[in-house]
Design a protein around this motif. Sequence first.
Motif, PDB file in Angstrom:
ATOM      1  N   ALA A 311       0.860  -1.250   0.002  1.00 16.34           N
ATOM      2  CA  ALA A 311       0.071   0.109   0.104  1.00 16.34           C
ATOM      3  C   ALA A 311       0.865   1.190   0.121  1.00 16.34           C
ATOM      4  CB  ALA A 311      -1.033   0.031   1.297  1.00 16.34           C
ATOM      5  N   TYR A 314       2.220   2.315  -3.633  1.00 20.47           N
ATOM      6  CA  TYR A 314       1.172   2.589  -4.556  1.00 20.47           C
ATOM      7  C   TYR A 314       0.620   3.740  -3.834  1.00 20.47           C
ATOM      8  CZ  TYR A 314       1.756  -1.333  -7.547  1.00 20.47           C
ATOM      9  OH  TYR A 314       2.356  -2.272  -8.520  1.00 20.47           O
ATOM     10  N   LEU A 324      -0.386   2.434 -12.188  1.00 26.47           N
ATOM     11  CA  LEU A 324      -1.812   3.345 -11.802  1.00 26.47           C
ATOM     12  C   LEU A 324      -2.681   3.563 -12.938  1.00 26.47           C
ATOM     13  CD1 LEU A 324       0.093   6.017  -9.440  1.00 26.47           C
ATOM     14  CD2 LEU A 324      -1.208   3.814  -8.589  1.00 26.47           C
ATOM     15  N   TYR A 328      -7.048  -2.440 -14.280  1.00 30.42           N
ATOM     16  CA  TYR A 328      -7.325  -3.394 -13.345  1.00 30.42           C
ATOM     17  C   TYR A 328      -6.255  -3.410 -12.330  1.00 30.42           C
ATOM     18  CZ  TYR A 328     -10.402  -5.238 -16.888  1.00 30.42           C
ATOM     19  OH  TYR A 328     -11.422  -5.329 -17.768  1.00 30.42           O
ATOM     20  N   SER A 329      -5.573  -2.307 -12.195  1.00 27.00           N
ATOM     21  CA  SER A 329      -4.423  -2.031 -11.042  1.00 27.00           C
ATOM     22  C   SER A 329      -4.796  -2.328  -9.730  1.00 27.00           C
ATOM     23  CB  SER A 329      -3.743  -0.873 -11.134  1.00 27.00           C
ATOM     24  OG  SER A 329      -3.046  -0.945 -12.598  1.00 27.00           O
ATOM     25  N   TYR A 330      -6.026  -1.761  -9.491  1.00 28.27           N
ATOM     26  CA  TYR A 330      -6.563  -1.847  -7.991  1.00 28.27           C
ATOM     27  C   TYR A 330      -6.983  -2.951  -7.569  1.00 28.27           C
ATOM     28  CZ  TYR A 330      -9.762  -0.827  -4.235  1.00 28.27           C
ATOM     29  OH  TYR A 330     -10.391  -0.883  -3.083  1.00 28.27           O
ATOM     30  N   TYR A 331      -7.603  -3.870  -8.616  1.00 28.44           N
ATOM     31  CA  TYR A 331      -8.103  -5.101  -8.234  1.00 28.44           C
ATOM     32  C   TYR A 331      -6.676  -6.195  -8.052  1.00 28.44           C
ATOM     33  CZ  TYR A 331     -12.491  -3.198  -9.765  1.00 28.44           C
ATOM     34  OH  TYR A 331     -13.392  -2.477  -9.899  1.00 28.44           O
ATOM     35  N   MET A 333      -3.814  -5.468  -7.132  1.00 28.89           N
ATOM     36  CA  MET A 333      -3.106  -4.926  -5.834  1.00 28.89           C
ATOM     37  C   MET A 333      -3.999  -5.723  -4.580  1.00 28.89           C
ATOM     38  SD  MET A 333      -2.834  -1.211  -3.975  1.00 28.89           S
ATOM     39  CE  MET A 333      -4.602  -1.367  -3.459  1.00 28.89           C
ATOM     40  N   TRP A 334      -5.240  -5.833  -4.773  1.00 24.51           N
ATOM     41  CA  TRP A 334      -6.000  -6.409  -3.781  1.00 24.51           C
ATOM     42  C   TRP A 334      -5.919  -7.980  -3.741  1.00 24.51           C
ATOM     43  CZ3 TRP A 334      -7.919  -5.558   0.724  1.00 24.51           C
ATOM     44  CH2 TRP A 334      -8.434  -4.202   1.060  1.00 24.51           C
TER      45      TRP A 334
END
Length: 354
Positions: A311, A314, A324, A328-331, A333-334
């Motif tokens: 975290a 990013y 960034l 689909y970068s957010y998904y 990362m999760w």
Amino acid sequence: MARYSKKQKQEIGQSPDELIFRGEKKIDQVLLRIINFDANSLSEDSIQTVKEISKYQDETTVTWLNIDGLHNLAIMDQITEAFDFDSMVMAEVLNTEARPKIIDYDNCTLITIKMMQQDPKNGSIMVENLSLILTKSVLITFQENKGDVFEPVRERIRKQKKRIRNGGTDYLTFALLDIVVDNYLYVISLLGEKVETLEENLLINPNQDVINEINNYKRELNFIRRNIKPAKEMIFSLAKMESELITESTYVHFKELQDNISQASDSSDSYREILSDQLNIYHTTISSKLNDIMKFLTVFSVVFIPLTFIAGIYGTNFDNVPELHYQYSYYIMWGVMLLVAFSMLIYFRRKKWL
């Protein structure tokens, strides 16, 4: 009231045979009670003056003079004169804080011991000094307070029990000491029941209240042991001493007292060890709980270290972070964070850290 003896400053330098009451006044008026008996006769009476004792001194019967209250020095002095006792005898009787002892004089034997009873009001252990002066035909007992602890012996005399009615002052002495030692065993058994119950509570719900109870019981046991140990020494000395006032048949009974006082002493030591073990169990249980909490917090922290790292990367403010701008970068990362956390938990599990 202090449970342990204290030396008063005014006592320093005084003659050891001086009649000084060293204790606490526990009764307003000194009471004198007489029981006179043999195999065929019995009489009981309360007397007002020491002069009334003289008629019993030359009789062939057994006379038991019980005195409740020690603060009247005039009466104590009159008893010394009436029985021609050594001045040290009554001085020892009046010293209620002295250790249990046995002293053989020319015309009598002095025995002192501590009596124990449980206070019915608050359950605490009460201790009273008991002195016995054994002579050929008269046994004199001195109690600090009026009580019924010796009532079973009086009942045996009234019911014409052969052994006590045919015995002399030496057997009567044994009967009274036997009552004292039996009370030791009874008081210890009452405290032992509480200690054993405490052990169950300790395993179910260890908390500060339990540790307070353990410390209270340890104080009570230390107080009991402090009085039983010298009493044991005295009884062993009594069973070994040679005295014209004690018959050979009564020595057998004094040896029985050795077994009973040894049992009382061993029981107090055993319960003291149990309380020490319970204290160790308490600290071990609390340490184990603390270790479990620390283990959970450590695992929780370790799992979040890589997640915080990801975290943190990013969450930087650099313009050139290629991922960034990916849809689909957010998904992703999760997914990576959950995969890392799950993998670490599996690793900890295999290592048996969880």
